[in-house]
Write a protein that holds these residues in place. Structure first.
Motif, PDB file in Angstrom:
ATOM      1  N   THR A  96       0.842  -1.185   0.000  1.00 52.25           N
ATOM      2  CA  THR A  96       0.000   0.000   0.000  1.00 52.25           C
ATOM      3  C   THR A  96       0.879   1.237   0.000  1.00 52.25           C
ATOM      4  N   TYR A  97       0.249   2.413   0.107  1.00 51.07           N
ATOM      5  CA  TYR A  97       1.003   3.661   0.158  1.00 51.07           C
ATOM      6  C   TYR A  97       0.176   4.715   0.870  1.00 51.07           C
ATOM      7  N   SER A  98       0.840   5.757   1.322  1.00 61.87           N
ATOM      8  CA  SER A  98       0.308   6.847   2.147  1.00 61.87           C
ATOM      9  C   SER A  98       0.282   6.408   3.607  1.00 61.87           C
ATOM     10  N   THR A  99       0.559   7.351   4.474  1.00 63.13           N
ATOM     11  CA  THR A  99       0.606   7.047   5.906  1.00 63.13           C
ATOM     12  C   THR A  99      -0.750   6.590   6.416  1.00 63.13           C
ATOM     13  N   GLU A 100      -1.793   7.326   6.046  1.00 62.06           N
ATOM     14  CA  GLU A 100      -3.142   7.014   6.529  1.00 62.06           C
ATOM     15  C   GLU A 100      -3.564   5.596   6.167  1.00 62.06           C
ATOM     16  N   GLY A 172      -7.948  16.192   6.699  1.00 60.38           N
ATOM     17  CA  GLY A 172      -7.974  16.043   8.154  1.00 60.38           C
ATOM     18  C   GLY A 172      -7.740  14.632   8.632  1.00 60.38           C
ATOM     19  N   ASN A 173      -7.864  13.637   7.747  1.00 65.16           N
ATOM     20  CA  ASN A 173      -7.615  12.238   8.121  1.00 65.16           C
ATOM     21  C   ASN A 173      -6.160  11.829   7.958  1.00 65.16           C
ATOM     22  N   ASN A 174      -5.361  12.731   7.391  1.00 63.93           N
ATOM     23  CA  ASN A 174      -3.941  12.437   7.177  1.00 63.93           C
ATOM     24  C   ASN A 174      -3.172  12.731   8.472  1.00 63.93           C
ATOM     25  N   PRO A 175      -2.588  11.707   9.111  1.00 60.44           N
ATOM     26  CA  PRO A 175      -1.954  11.898  10.415  1.00 60.44           C
ATOM     27  C   PRO A 175      -0.725  12.795  10.422  1.00 60.44           C
ATOM     28  N   THR A 176      -0.121  13.058   9.255  1.00 59.73           N
ATOM     29  CA  THR A 176       1.083  13.898   9.247  1.00 59.73           C
ATOM     30  C   THR A 176       0.795  15.343   8.850  1.00 59.73           C
ATOM     31  N   SER A 177      -0.461  15.645   8.561  1.00 60.56           N
ATOM     32  CA  SER A 177      -0.805  17.001   8.111  1.00 60.56           C
ATOM     33  C   SER A 177      -0.432  18.062   9.131  1.00 60.56           C
ATOM     34  N   THR A 178      -0.746  17.805  10.394  1.00 56.94           N
ATOM     35  CA  THR A 178      -0.470  18.786  11.449  1.00 56.94           C
ATOM     36  C   THR A 178       1.010  19.125  11.520  1.00 56.94           C
ATOM     37  N   THR A 179       1.845  18.109  11.370  1.00 58.12           N
ATOM     38  CA  THR A 179       3.290  18.337  11.406  1.00 58.12           C
ATOM     39  C   THR A 179       3.725  19.229  10.256  1.00 58.12           C
ATOM     40  N   GLU A 180       3.206  18.970   9.050  1.00 59.41           N
ATOM     41  CA  GLU A 180       3.576  19.788   7.894  1.00 59.41           C
ATOM     42  C   GLU A 180       3.118  21.233   8.076  1.00 59.41           C
ATOM     43  N   GLU A 225      -1.224  13.562  -0.382  1.00 56.75           N
ATOM     44  CA  GLU A 225      -1.778  12.298   0.111  1.00 56.75           C
ATOM     45  C   GLU A 225      -2.874  11.863  -0.861  1.00 56.75           C
ATOM     46  N   PRO A 226      -3.465  10.673  -0.705  1.00 53.44           N
ATOM     47  CA  PRO A 226      -4.366  10.139  -1.724  1.00 53.44           C
ATOM     48  C   PRO A 226      -5.583  11.003  -2.070  1.00 53.44           C
ATOM     49  N   LEU A 227      -6.188  11.645  -1.091  1.00 51.26           N
ATOM     50  CA  LEU A 227      -7.382  12.447  -1.390  1.00 51.26           C
ATOM     51  C   LEU A 227      -7.040  13.625  -2.298  1.00 51.26           C
ATOM     52  N   THR A 228      -5.992  14.368  -1.949  1.00 53.88           N
ATOM     53  CA  THR A 228      -5.630  15.515  -2.783  1.00 53.88           C
ATOM     54  C   THR A 228      -5.058  15.064  -4.125  1.00 53.88           C
ATOM     55  N   PHE A 229      -4.378  13.918  -4.147  1.00 51.14           N
ATOM     56  CA  PHE A 229      -3.828  13.441  -5.415  1.00 51.14           C
ATOM     57  C   PHE A 229      -4.942  12.950  -6.343  1.00 51.14           C
ATOM     58  N   THR A 230      -5.912  12.240  -5.793  1.00 45.32           N
ATOM     59  CA  THR A 230      -7.028  11.749  -6.595  1.00 45.32           C
ATOM     60  C   THR A 230      -7.781  12.896  -7.249  1.00 45.32           C
ATOM     61  N   HIS A 231      -7.908  14.010  -6.525  1.00 45.63           N
ATOM     62  CA  HIS A 231      -8.687  15.152  -7.018  1.00 45.63           C
ATOM     63  C   HIS A 231      -7.792  16.337  -7.390  1.00 45.63           C
ATOM     64  N   ARG A 232      -6.577  16.029  -7.831  1.00 45.95           N
ATOM     65  CA  ARG A 232      -5.617  17.087  -8.111  1.00 45.95           C
ATOM     66  C   ARG A 232      -6.032  17.969  -9.292  1.00 45.95           C
ATOM     67  N   THR A 233      -6.700  17.393 -10.280  1.00 43.62           N
ATOM     68  CA  THR A 233      -7.138  18.206 -11.423  1.00 43.62           C
ATOM     69  C   THR A 233      -8.167  19.237 -10.977  1.00 43.62           C
ATOM     70  N   ARG A 234      -9.077  18.830 -10.118  1.00 40.38           N
ATOM     71  CA  ARG A 234     -10.081  19.769  -9.603  1.00 40.38           C
ATOM     72  C   ARG A 234      -9.417  20.869  -8.781  1.00 40.38           C
ATOM     73  N   ILE A 235      -8.467  20.482  -7.939  1.00 42.45           N
ATOM     74  CA  ILE A 235      -7.761  21.475  -7.115  1.00 42.45           C
ATOM     75  C   ILE A 235      -7.046  22.485  -8.007  1.00 42.45           C
ATOM     76  N   ASN A 236      -6.348  21.981  -9.018  1.00 44.33           N
ATOM     77  CA  ASN A 236      -5.601  22.874  -9.905  1.00 44.33           C
ATOM     78  C   ASN A 236      -6.512  23.800 -10.710  1.00 44.33           C
ATOM     79  N   THR A 237      -7.626  23.255 -11.188  1.00 36.24           N
ATOM     80  CA  THR A 237      -8.564  24.070 -11.963  1.00 36.24           C
ATOM     81  C   THR A 237      -9.110  25.221 -11.118  1.00 36.24           C
ATOM     82  N   LEU A 238      -9.497  24.905  -9.905  1.00 33.61           N
ATOM     83  CA  LEU A 238     -10.054  25.927  -9.007  1.00 33.61           C
ATOM     84  C   LEU A 238      -8.977  26.920  -8.566  1.00 33.61           C
TER      85      LEU A 238
END
Length: 326
Positions: A96-100, A172-180, A225-238
């Motif tokens: 698998t991949y990603s910390t979560e 918010g489900n990514n355990p390393t987000s707070t550290t970053e 992380e997987p959520l932002t990567f899965t929806h990266r096109t939407r994030i970039n467009t916006l």
């Protein structure tokens, strides 16, 4: 007559034997359960890198190995279902991949070996006891997202020198987000740069989050992380519509319109994950295999996006980039 009958029967049995032996062998093939944290559309290239390396090592799918690929689409609940099913099926290794999502796999089994191809902070997130001696049933590769956070912030400042307000988009489900987020704030504070954080938990949160960010920030720092990567096109467009420069941890975000990325080569990490699986299938214990860290990092800049944002990228920056997308 009896002799002829015996020979005929023996010939029939001999002809049937290879099929029976093949079927019996297939039933005993070692099985790798691939828990894809994202989706085929976003991560197929990584799976291809993984299976390609396995073939180089002599593992041919459906001949001497089975690979059961499942996709969680960035959802932790779906990932938990997949992990439980792979454990029920008693696969030989889970990749698998990603910390979560690696944490989810770890919660599902303490027996089946788990290889993580990418994990932001394996020790800090309690996936392994140490990089040198992981212990337990997990090992793999660190993506060093946390360690590279400060560098990504510095690079963003180089191409957006007027930066005064920065927003961090995180799952918010990514355990390393707070550290970053803490690292970004620590780096930004002495420079008088204000840092805000915008949490998302699902795809439906992305548009409202960026609409708010557009009113309060000059640029966008996205936690990978997987959520932002899965929806990266939407994030970039916006983000582009809101004229927000973006920074990411890997090339995959930039090839679909992100401004820049800095981080390890992810396909290379998945190839190395195949080496771990190879060793484990040959008898190695995951807890004895040290967690590897990347040895090289790629700086990627999307010049088309920069021009759309009206950013003049310094020539010195372009010369340092490993790849310029035009």
């Amino acid at each position: 007559m009896r002799r002829r009958t015996f020979i005929t029967l023996l010939g029939s049995a001999a002809a049937a034997w290879p099929l029976a032996a093949w079927a019996q062998q297939m039933a005993r093939l070692p099985t790798v359960g691939f828990l894809g944290a994202g989706s085929p559309a976003t991560a197929d290239v990584w799976v291809s890198a993984f299976t390609s390396r396995l073939r180089e090592l002599g593992w041919i799918e459906d001949r001497n190995i089975k690979i059961d690929v499942r996709w969680a689409e960035g959802r932790s609940d779906r990932s938990a279902e997949i992990a439980a099913d792979l454990v029920r099926l008693k696969v030989d290794v889970i990749v698998t991949y990603s910390t979560e999502h690696t944490q989810i796999a770890k919660q599902a089994t303490s027996i089946i070996p788990i290889v993580f191809a990418l994990a932001a902070d394996p020790v800090g997130s309690n996936l392994v006891a140490s990089l040198a001696r992981p212990g337990g049933n997990l090992t793999g590769l660190s993506a060093q997202n946390v360690d590279l956070t400060g560098k990504r912030f510095e690079l963003l400042r180089e191409i957006v020198p007027s930066l005064r307000r920065l927003s961090v988009l995180f799952n918010g489900n990514n355990p390393t987000s707070t550290t970053e987020i803490d690292i970004v704030r620590t780096a930004a504070s002495p420079l008088g740069i204000e840092v805000s954080a915008s949490e998302i938990l699902g795809a439906e949160d992305i548009a409202p989050a960026i609409a708010t960010i557009a009113k309060q920030a000059d640029a966008l720092f996205v936690v990978g992380e997987p959520l932002t990567f899965t929806h990266r096109t939407r994030i970039n467009t916006l983000a582009l519509a809101a004229r927000l420069p973006t920074t990411y941890p890997t090339r995959g975000y930039v090839e679909v319109g992100g401004l820049m990325s800095y981080g390890p080569n992810f396909p290379a990490s998945f190839r190395r994950a195949a080496d771990y699986v190879h060793k484990i299938l040959l008898g190695a214990k995951p807890g004895d295999l040290p967690v590897e860290q990347p040895t090289s990092y790629d700086l990627v800049i999307n010049l088309t996006t920069a021009k759309a944002l009206g950013l003049a990228i310094p020539e010195s920056f372009l010369l340092r980039a490993d790849e310029v997308i035009e």
